[in-house]
Design a protein around this motif. Structure first.
Motif, PDB file in Angstrom:
ATOM      1  N   VAL A 184     -52.117   0.792  35.616  1.00 27.14           N
ATOM      2  CA  VAL A 184     -53.287   1.593  35.235  1.00 27.14           C
ATOM      3  C   VAL A 184     -53.165   2.098  33.801  1.00 27.14           C
ATOM      4  O   VAL A 184     -54.149   2.140  33.059  1.00 27.14           O
ATOM      5  CB  VAL A 184     -53.467   2.765  36.219  1.00 27.14           C
ATOM      6  CG1 VAL A 184     -54.492   3.768  35.688  1.00 27.14           C
ATOM      7  CG2 VAL A 184     -53.891   2.250  37.588  1.00 27.14           C
ATOM      8  N   VAL A 185     -51.948   2.473  33.394  1.00 26.27           N
ATOM      9  CA  VAL A 185     -51.763   3.025  32.048  1.00 26.27           C
ATOM     10  C   VAL A 185     -51.484   1.929  31.006  1.00 26.27           C
ATOM     11  O   VAL A 185     -51.128   2.234  29.866  1.00 26.27           O
ATOM     12  CB  VAL A 185     -50.620   4.055  32.027  1.00 26.27           C
ATOM     13  CG1 VAL A 185     -50.948   5.225  32.935  1.00 26.27           C
ATOM     14  CG2 VAL A 185     -49.293   3.417  32.423  1.00 26.27           C
ATOM     15  N   GLY A 186     -51.659   0.671  31.400  1.00 29.19           N
ATOM     16  CA  GLY A 186     -51.555  -0.410  30.427  1.00 29.19           C
ATOM     17  C   GLY A 186     -50.236  -1.130  30.358  1.00 29.19           C
ATOM     18  O   GLY A 186     -50.039  -2.003  29.500  1.00 29.19           O
ATOM     19  N   ILE A 187     -49.299  -0.800  31.235  1.00 27.25           N
ATOM     20  CA  ILE A 187     -48.012  -1.491  31.248  1.00 27.25           C
ATOM     21  C   ILE A 187     -48.167  -2.810  32.000  1.00 27.25           C
ATOM     22  O   ILE A 187     -48.718  -2.825  33.109  1.00 27.25           O
ATOM     23  CB  ILE A 187     -46.936  -0.616  31.907  1.00 27.25           C
ATOM     24  CG1 ILE A 187     -46.662   0.618  31.055  1.00 27.25           C
ATOM     25  CG2 ILE A 187     -45.633  -1.400  32.110  1.00 27.25           C
ATOM     26  CD1 ILE A 187     -45.706   1.605  31.689  1.00 27.25           C
ATOM     27  N   PRO A 188     -47.709  -3.926  31.428  1.00 23.44           N
ATOM     28  CA  PRO A 188     -47.861  -5.229  32.098  1.00 23.44           C
ATOM     29  C   PRO A 188     -46.909  -5.355  33.287  1.00 23.44           C
ATOM     30  O   PRO A 188     -45.880  -6.019  33.205  1.00 23.44           O
ATOM     31  CB  PRO A 188     -47.536  -6.224  30.991  1.00 23.44           C
ATOM     32  CG  PRO A 188     -46.606  -5.497  30.084  1.00 23.44           C
ATOM     33  CD  PRO A 188     -47.062  -4.061  30.110  1.00 23.44           C
ATOM     34  N   ALA A 189     -47.279  -4.715  34.388  1.00 18.47           N
ATOM     35  CA  ALA A 189     -46.387  -4.658  35.550  1.00 18.47           C
ATOM     36  C   ALA A 189     -46.092  -6.049  36.098  1.00 18.47           C
ATOM     37  O   ALA A 189     -44.956  -6.338  36.485  1.00 18.47           O
ATOM     38  CB  ALA A 189     -47.002  -3.778  36.636  1.00 18.47           C
ATOM     39  N   ARG A 190     -47.094  -6.917  36.123  1.00 17.62           N
ATOM     40  CA  ARG A 190     -46.882  -8.257  36.664  1.00 17.62           C
ATOM     41  C   ARG A 190     -45.915  -9.048  35.782  1.00 17.62           C
ATOM     42  O   ARG A 190     -45.048  -9.778  36.280  1.00 17.62           O
ATOM     43  CB  ARG A 190     -48.205  -8.995  36.802  1.00 17.62           C
ATOM     44  CG  ARG A 190     -48.065 -10.348  37.490  1.00 17.62           C
ATOM     45  CD  ARG A 190     -49.395 -10.918  37.902  1.00 17.62           C
ATOM     46  NE  ARG A 190     -49.250 -12.185  38.618  1.00 17.62           N
ATOM     47  CZ  ARG A 190     -48.924 -12.291  39.884  1.00 17.62           C
ATOM     48  NH1 ARG A 190     -48.693 -11.199  40.605  1.00 17.62           N
ATOM     49  NH2 ARG A 190     -48.811 -13.483  40.450  1.00 17.62           N
TER      50      ARG A 190
END
Length: 281
Positions: A173-179
């Motif tokens: 949600v905060v823009g971190i590329p979790a995938r």
């Protein structure tokens, strides 16, 4: 014996670093799946001219790891299997395919099925290269390179990995590329597996990925502490397990896994006593 113990310590440390993130993210089963499912990729890399632990074998392992994740997600979406069932179906199938491929091609590749599955740590010093006049085992060099790469990657992505480890949805949600962080972690798992299987085999590497981090999780509360304790436990188990195996004349990789289990049992006792002590206070 010194080189064999050093090799075991290096590959155990690399596995513990990656395994810490897997355990915290509750992805231990997927790590287990990847550590087995990369076998056909490793064999394919060797068949096209690579060597165990070399670049082609590593590339094959990474491709196999990504295929494992894709197939598991496909089964979850199309066949509506649970996550653990999908991972179980995929990794057992690919691992069995790897064993069959390795057995069929045993006469054409420099890889013994028994060594690939269970490792032959005692023979690691006999496959060496000369560096500044010193004979250094190839498996030790591979382990050092992989450990350094894992540490550099962790340092470069520490904030992202930390946020993703505890709440991947919030991180996205905060823009971190979790995938991307997840895929990177799984690729690192595959690379560590390749570096480890020459010494301890594809089966024992599962214990090295999961048990040190699971043990540390019982004793500490923060991720940096967990990683440090996990690495310390992994190195201690590698050295003590090899020493015990040498004296008992048994398989070193198997004894290292036994020592990891003993360490986990001891941590459970300590954790229970600490919990009882806090309740009394």
């Amino acid at each position: 014996h010194g080189w064999a113990m050093a090799t075991a310590a290096v590959v155990s440390a690399a596995a513990a670093v990656v395994g810490s993130l897997l355990v915290v993210r509750r992805m231990s089963l997927l790590g287990d799946a990847i550590s087995h499912a990369v076998l056909p990729g490793i064999v394919a890399g060797v068949l096209v001219g690579g060597r165990p632990g070399g670049p082609l074998a590593t590339l094959g392992a990474v491709v196999a790891a990504l295929v494992t994740v894709w197939l598991a997600e496909l089964l979850r979406g199309k066949a509506r299997l649970s996550e653990d069932a999908a991972a179980g179906v995929v990794f057992t199938t690919l691992f069995a395919a790897g064993v069959a491929l390795l057995s069929a091609a045993a006469s054409r590749v420099d890889a013994d099925p028994g060594c690939v599955l269970y490792g032959m740590l005692e023979l690691v010093p006999f496959d060496s290269v000369s560096i500044a006049g010193v004979e250094v085992p190839r498996a030790f060099l591979s382990g050092v390179v992989v450990l350094a790469a894992v540490l550099v990657g962790l340092w470069l992505t520490w904030r992202q990995q930390l946020a993703t480890a505890f709440d991947a949805d919030a991180a996205a949600v905060v823009g971190i590329p979790a995938r991307a962080m997840t895929i990177g972690l799984l690729c690192a798992t595959a690379v560590v597996t390749v570096a480890s299987f020459e010494a301890v085999g594809a089966v024992i590497v599962v214990a090295m990925l999961v048990v040190p981090a699971a043990t540390a999780e019982l004793l500490v509360a923060t991720l940096p502490q967990l990683m440090l304790v996990a690495v310390g436990l992994a190195v201690a188990a590698a050295c003590s397990g090899y020493a015990v195996a040498w004296q008992a004349e048994t398989n070193a990789a198997g004894m290292i896994a036994v020592m990891l289990g003993v360490g986990y049992a001891a941590a459970v006792v300590v954790a229970v006593r600490l919990a009882v002590g806090r309740r009394r206070v």
